[in-house]
Design an enzyme around this catalytic site. Structure first.
Site, short mmCIF file in Angstrom:
data_model
loop_
_atom_site.label_atom_id
_atom_site.label_comp_id
_atom_site.label_asym_id
_atom_site.label_seq_id
_atom_site.Cartn_x
_atom_site.Cartn_y
_atom_site.Cartn_z
CD GLU A 38 -0.18 0.93 3.43
OE1 GLU A 38 -0.02 2.04 2.88
OE2 GLU A 38 -0.23 0.82 4.66
NE ARG A 64 -2.43 -6.27 13.02
CZ ARG A 64 -2.13 -7.50 13.04
NH1 ARG A 64 -0.80 -7.85 13.82
NH2 ARG A 64 -2.34 -8.51 12.20
CB CYS A 69 9.69 -2.15 -3.40
SG CYS A 69 10.32 -0.68 -3.92
CG HIS A 108 11.50 -2.88 -7.42
ND1 HIS A 108 10.36 -2.94 -6.50
CD2 HIS A 108 11.91 -3.99 -7.60
CE1 HIS A 108 10.00 -4.32 -6.41
NE2 HIS A 108 10.90 -4.98 -6.69
CG ASP A 125 10.33 -7.90 -5.16
OD1 ASP A 125 9.61 -7.37 -4.40
OD2 ASP A 125 10.45 -7.52 -6.65
#
Length: 274
Positions: A38, A64, A69, A108, A125
């Site tokens: 998210e 939580r 990435c 990334h 990943d």
């Protein structure tokens, strides 16, 4: 409770923790289904710069939340290293759904993981959103490798490598990368860029994703797609409040701390169709 114990509780994992290939597969699967991808912080104007162990465990484990990435693979890298795996952090350039001929920025992070007693590294990943790897794959070229979901392969690409996924019988490029370790400062710069750049997809629209054993749950704005066994269910939410309910109930994201700082519903309402 230690960070590691809290993490294992967060992903609802009670299996072996010795550094074996079976443990690696099990941890990736548990992480995939528990900690959602998210981008709420960048969307709300909150930069993601601190990639320290303490900051990432606080957000993804204690509070939580999910993340992208640098956060997802950040936590996974710290956990695997503590359990005795060898971990190198790699940098990549996302080409998935990128139709520009311009070279994309290196934004990334993926992991190269070695397992004691097992020859060769594995690509791990857990932070590529809707098309993230559902299993570790060997970091070797031209081998079609099964995962819990689609087959993947790694190909040579220029002076580096290219990860591809086979989706509905067609191969799709996801990102280019090299096996050269990426230092912390470069990861911090990449994370700052994608979480603050005005045209970043993480700043201008809402994304969330979760991977279960039998489905991929992908949310973009008001549109939720549930991909499973060759079939796709699509849900279009009417209001921002409906989207927030989905983030909480379907993706398991605790929005409490965000609500204390910004008007989450108003911001989500502004990007429902982005």
């Amino acid at each position: 409770m230690t960070d590691l114990a809290a993490y294992l509780d967060r992903i609802d994992y009670a299996g072996p923790t010795d550094a074996t290939i079976d443990t690696l597969h099990a941890l990736v699967a548990a992480h995939n289904s528990a900690i959602p991808f998210e981008n709420l912080d960048p969307l709300m104007g909150i930069p993601v710069v601190d990639l320290s162990r303490a900051a990432l465990f606080d957000k993804l484990v204690q509070r939580r939340r999910g993340g992208y990435c640098y956060e997802q693979n950040g936590v996974m890298g710290y956990v695997l290293a503590e359990l005795g795996f060898g971990v190198q952090r790699l940098g990549g350039r996302v080409v998935w759904m990128n139709h520009s001929e311009e070279l994309p920025a290196q934004t990334h992070e993926a992991l190269s993981v070695t397992v004691p007693g097992v020859q060769g590294p594995w690509l791990v990943d857990v932070g590529f959103g809707g098309q993230t790897l559902s299993s570790p794959i060997r970091l070797e070229v031209d081998a079609v490798q099964p995962t819990r979901h689609e087959p993947y392969r790694i190909r040579e690409h220029g002076d580096g490598l290219l990860l591809e996924a086979q989706i509905r019988s067609e191969w799709h490029a996801l990102y280019t990368f090299t096996t050269k370790p990426q230092p912390q400062i470069d990861r911090e710069v990449g994370s700052w860029y994608v979480s603050t750049y005005p045209k970043s997809v993480f700043v201008v629209g809402l994304s969330a994703a979760l991977l279960t054993d039998d489905a991929r749950w992908n949310l973009r704005g008001r549109n939720l797609a549930i991909h499973s066994a060759g079939d796709t269910e699509r849900i279009r939410f009417a209001t921002a409040a409906d989207v927030l309910n989905a983030l909480t109930d379907r993706f398991g994201i605790d929005l409490t701390d965000l609500g204390d700082r910004v008007d989450v519903e108003a911001r989500v309402n502004a990007v429902l169709d982005c």
